[in-house]
Motif scaffolding. Structure first.
Motif, PDB file in Angstrom:
ATOM      1  N   ILE A  21     -21.709 -17.931   4.253  1.00 25.69           N
ATOM      2  CA  ILE A  21     -22.365 -18.975   3.469  1.00 25.69           C
ATOM      3  C   ILE A  21     -22.557 -18.479   2.046  1.00 25.69           C
ATOM      4  O   ILE A  21     -23.176 -17.431   1.825  1.00 25.69           O
ATOM      5  CB  ILE A  21     -23.740 -19.344   4.077  1.00 25.69           C
ATOM      6  N   GLU A  22     -22.006 -19.206   1.077  1.00 29.54           N
ATOM      7  CA  GLU A  22     -22.242 -18.864  -0.334  1.00 29.54           C
ATOM      8  C   GLU A  22     -23.738 -18.984  -0.604  1.00 29.54           C
ATOM      9  O   GLU A  22     -24.360 -20.028  -0.346  1.00 29.54           O
ATOM     10  CB  GLU A  22     -21.453 -19.800  -1.241  1.00 29.54           C
ATOM     11  N   CYS A  23     -24.324 -17.909  -1.144  1.00 27.26           N
ATOM     12  CA  CYS A  23     -25.792 -17.842  -1.197  1.00 27.26           C
ATOM     13  C   CYS A  23     -26.323 -17.294  -2.517  1.00 27.26           C
ATOM     14  O   CYS A  23     -27.502 -16.917  -2.603  1.00 27.26           O
ATOM     15  CB  CYS A  23     -26.306 -16.978  -0.050  1.00 27.26           C
ATOM     16  N   THR A  24     -25.505 -17.231  -3.551  1.00 22.52           N
ATOM     17  CA  THR A  24     -25.928 -16.642  -4.815  1.00 22.52           C
ATOM     18  C   THR A  24     -27.200 -17.293  -5.345  1.00 22.52           C
ATOM     19  O   THR A  24     -27.329 -18.517  -5.357  1.00 22.52           O
ATOM     20  CB  THR A  24     -24.814 -16.798  -5.873  1.00 22.52           C
ATOM     21  N   ILE A  25     -28.134 -16.459  -5.785  1.00 21.56           N
ATOM     22  CA  ILE A  25     -29.277 -16.919  -6.579  1.00 21.56           C
ATOM     23  C   ILE A  25     -29.106 -16.293  -7.955  1.00 21.56           C
ATOM     24  O   ILE A  25     -29.347 -15.106  -8.138  1.00 21.56           O
ATOM     25  CB  ILE A  25     -30.624 -16.508  -5.962  1.00 21.56           C
ATOM     26  N   ASN A  26     -28.644 -17.080  -8.911  1.00 25.10           N
ATOM     27  CA  ASN A  26     -28.368 -16.524 -10.235  1.00 25.10           C
ATOM     28  C   ASN A  26     -29.462 -16.900 -11.229  1.00 25.10           C
ATOM     29  O   ASN A  26     -30.022 -17.997 -11.183  1.00 25.10           O
ATOM     30  CB  ASN A  26     -27.002 -16.976 -10.756  1.00 25.10           C
ATOM     31  N   ARG A  27     -29.753 -15.953 -12.107  1.00 23.83           N
ATOM     32  CA  ARG A  27     -30.844 -16.118 -13.067  1.00 23.83           C
ATOM     33  C   ARG A  27     -30.327 -16.737 -14.358  1.00 23.83           C
ATOM     34  O   ARG A  27     -29.358 -16.272 -14.948  1.00 23.83           O
ATOM     35  CB  ARG A  27     -31.477 -14.757 -13.375  1.00 23.83           C
TER      36      ARG A  27
END
Length: 721
Positions: free
Chosen positions: A15-21
């Motif tokens: 699952i694509e899960c990136t949390i980008n700032r």
């Protein structure tokens, strides 16, 4: 003992899960995909037959504040559900992120802070066996420290190297802490192993980048010593020997090497920048050059996925998993890409490589990668499931994965041609080449398209060619769709896997005085096609219109709204819808509206721009609101739905409600023409029109915005000039 090199690779999922700032905060892929709200996602993923899932327990999500207690309740519920489903999670702690707001990739305390979080996760979930503490540390360091694209947006070699080493030290310390709790834990270390190729002049730059691509594994495996080609490069950047010796004292070889492979992974550097778009131009202190995907240039030396995998295997001799196999494009090409990597992986496994699995990525799709996660309104890429509507809809990838899991093989007529990455049209040098073919010659059953002379039929043929979909385009002379015997004869001749009815009566005003012909072509023809398709058990796709509605609503019409046409044309389409769905319920009926496209002159936008260019007054209604539909987007979305074996009525437009007058002004603005020549149209058409016929789908958002459609229209028409 069973030989681990026998058989085919497993299929895993991720699952694509990136949390980008971003400056304004964080963008969370799981929030965008709706995964936090849907409680049955994991059951649907398990139904694919997979036994291993890359699953996030992300630092930014669970510990946004340094000293606050960590709330694992939502993740705990899902992880326990994975246990019940007998799915092994690979826990991801940091995925293309820079960590919570109290740290970042350049923070000297970053490794210890990440390790402390890893300890908390392992304490809470001591049974988890597989971890990826940091996904793609080398890629993240390049984008955050060298290119300035991601936080903290640095653009120098020193920052890049420090970010890489910080992440790698964080991995080492995290695994050490986790193994204090569970000594059997395995490290699954992912990285994009892309390789760089170049013109002879730029050999030196390609060599440097090809030494660099191994850094994640070289450093973790204790192979980064004074003899390493990049050791002196690190020293020149001010990295101390003590810092690098940490990794020699704390060797942390991956138990499994995870390869994330994309069509963009292999790069080509060319100093002939004039041959490439300005967006590809870059360079170093010595030379300017274009940095492009290798697949976009003719290159006849060894390259490709199998070469990369063999180089990886020969270098480390560690177990390998393809941890991301994904392509953002049309449905059948997503499938071709995954099956191709799976088939290659099977060959490599049979040749002796310890290649354990290929991972379907991302099962819920991804947001914003077309803009490299740099803004909040990025494009959605469909995955194994389509969640664009907020609900989870299985695509054709689901059936393919299930078949591969259970039988190890999958075949379909839609996969008979080559993917775009193997066709000559992919090259920059051939980008503007016009191609028009009624037939695409390769093995397999064709798609039958009826409507050779019409805008829609021609567009389907053109796009089927570009998508390598074998098809046959037929005219009225080839087939009378109102004659059942004609249809049967054509079916026996071509044995199609599906039929697209892009034919019909289109002159709305003329239909008022030509009722019999309109109903024959729009209603009887669709009815006879449905009867034949039902008998032969094949899919039918046919097209309807916004004119099946009376315009009494003040909000967009959705698929479940009751039809009430005002004119003969609308009634012929409404009758066709009803007959087709009654006769052959697995058919697909596409309602759409107000075509415009780059490949014909019979549309509103072309006529408006032509008049404005000549400074001739152009009349357009302010009273009628419609949903403009860009033909290439319509055709691509329709084909995807057909391949997904969807059925029923679907609304496909470019998601906008606008008057004809506003539409003309929008086009004038984009073209730079004077809007004063656009005047309000007060004429009364022969056929009554709904004042409001804006369409919207309650089933899914499948097409880009009107703004994107207009941008692509002008780009394409410039190519055609």
């Amino acid at each position: 003992m069973k030989n681990i090199f026998e058989g085919r690779p497993e299929i895993w999922a991720g699952i694509e899960c990136t949390i980008n700032r971003l400056k304004s905060g964080y963008i969370d892929q799981l929030a965008l995909s709706g995964h936090y709200e849907r409680e049955d996602d994991l059951d649907a993923i398990a139904d694919l037959g997979i036994t291993t899932l890359r699953y996030p327990i992300l630092w930014e999500k669970h510990q946004p504040n340094k000293n606050s207690p960590i709330d694992f309740s939502w993740t705990e519920k899902n992880l326990l559900r994975l246990k019940e489903l007998n799915i092994e999670p690979i826990a991801g702690l940091l995925h293309h992120g820079s960590g919570p707001a109290f740290t970042d990739l350049l923070d000297p305390k970053f490794p210890e802070l990440l390790a402390a979080y890893a300890k908390a996760v392992a304490t809470k979930f001591p049974w988890i066996k597989y971890y990826t503490p940091v996904n793609e540390p080398l890629t993240t360091a390049r984008f955050s420290g060298l290119y300035g694209i991601w936080y903290p947006h640095k653009k120098n070699d020193v920052s890049y190297v420090k970010m890489l080493l910080n992440q790698l030290k964080g991995i080492v310390l995290s695994i050490q802490e986790i193994r204090k709790i569970n000594p059997e834990v395995k490290l699954v270390q992912t990285e994009d192993l892309g390789k760089t190729y170049s013109t002879k002049l730029l050999d030196y730059q390609a060599r440097f980048e090809n030494h660099r691509r191994w850094l994640t594994y070289d450093i973790l495996c204790g192979q980064f010593t004074e003899e390493h080609p990049l050791w002196k490069y690190f020293i020149r950047l001010g990295i101390s020997v003590k810092t690098m010796e940490f990794f020699l004292r704390n060797v942390c070889c991956p138990d499994i090497i995870g390869v994330n492979h994309y069509v963009t992974s292999e790069r080509y550097l060319d100093h002939h920048t004039e041959k490439y778009p300005v967006s590809t131009h870059g360079g170093n202190t010595l030379h300017n050059y274009a940095d492009v995907e290798l697949v976009r240039v003719p290159y006849d030396k060894p390259h490709g996925f199998k070469l990369l995998m063999k180089e990886l295997w020969d270098r480390y001799r560690l177990p390998i998993v393809v941890t991301e196999a994904h392509l953002h494009c049309s449905r059948e090409e997503q499938m071709k890409w995954f099956r191709e990597l799976y088939d290659y992986s099977t060959e490599l496994k049979k040749e002796g490589m310890d290649l354990r699995a290929v991972t379907a990525w991302s099962v819920l799709g991804a947001y914003g990668w077309n803009k490299l996660l740099t803004c909040e309104n990025g494009e959605y890429e469909r995955g194994t499931f389509d969640v664009s509507s907020g609900q989870r809809r299985p695509t054709a990838m689901v059936g393919m994965i299930k078949k591969l899991v259970n039988e190890g093989t999958f075949s379909s007529p839609i996969l008979s041609g080559e993917g775009w990455w193997k066709c000559e049209s992919r090259f920059y040098f051939n980008k503007n080449k016009l191609i028009q073919m009624d037939h695409l010659e390769h093995d397999g059953q064709p798609l039958l398209i009826i409507g050779k002379r019409g805008t829609l039929g021609k567009a389907f043929s053109r796009i089927c060619h570009l998508r390598s979909l074998k098809h046959v385009l037929l005219s009225r002379e080839d087939i009378d769709i109102c004659c059942y015997e004609d249809i049967e004869s054509i079916m026996r001749k071509y044995n199609p896997w599906a039929i697209i009815n892009a034919a019909g009566y289109v002159r709305v005003d003329d239909a008022e005085g030509d009722r019999l012909k309109c109903f024959r072509e729009n209603t009887t023809g669709a009815e006879q096609l449905a009867l034949a398709c039902r008998r032969y058990g094949i899919k039918l796709m046919t097209f309807s219109s916004d004119l099946v509605f009376d315009g009494m609503k003040n909000s967009p019409y959705v698929e479940s709204d009751v039809v009430c046409p005002l004119n003969v044309y609308g009634q012929s389409k409404a009758n066709a819808e009803s007959l087709v769905m009654d006769i052959h319920p697995s058919s697909l009926v596409i309602r759409t509206s107000s075509f415009f496209g780059p490949w014909d002159q019979h549309n509103f936008i072309y006529k408006a721009l032509h008049a404005l260019e000549e400074r001739i007054k152009f009349s357009a209604s302010k009273q009628i609101r419609i949903s403009p539909t860009y033909v290439p987007h319509l055709v691509n979305a329709s084909l995807d739905l057909l391949i997904d074996e969807e059925s029923g009525i679907w609304h496909l437009t470019n998601n906008a409600g606008i008057s004809w007058y506003e539409f003309a002004r929008m086009a004038a603005d984009r073209a730079g023409f004077d809007k004063k020549y656009i005047v309000e149209d007060y004429s009364i058409p022969t056929a009554a029109r709904p004042r409001y016929s804006v369409l919207q789908s309650e089933k899914g958002i499948l097409m880009p915005s009107l703004e994107i459609a207009m941008e692509e229209y002008f780009e394409e028409t410039m190519v055609l000039i």
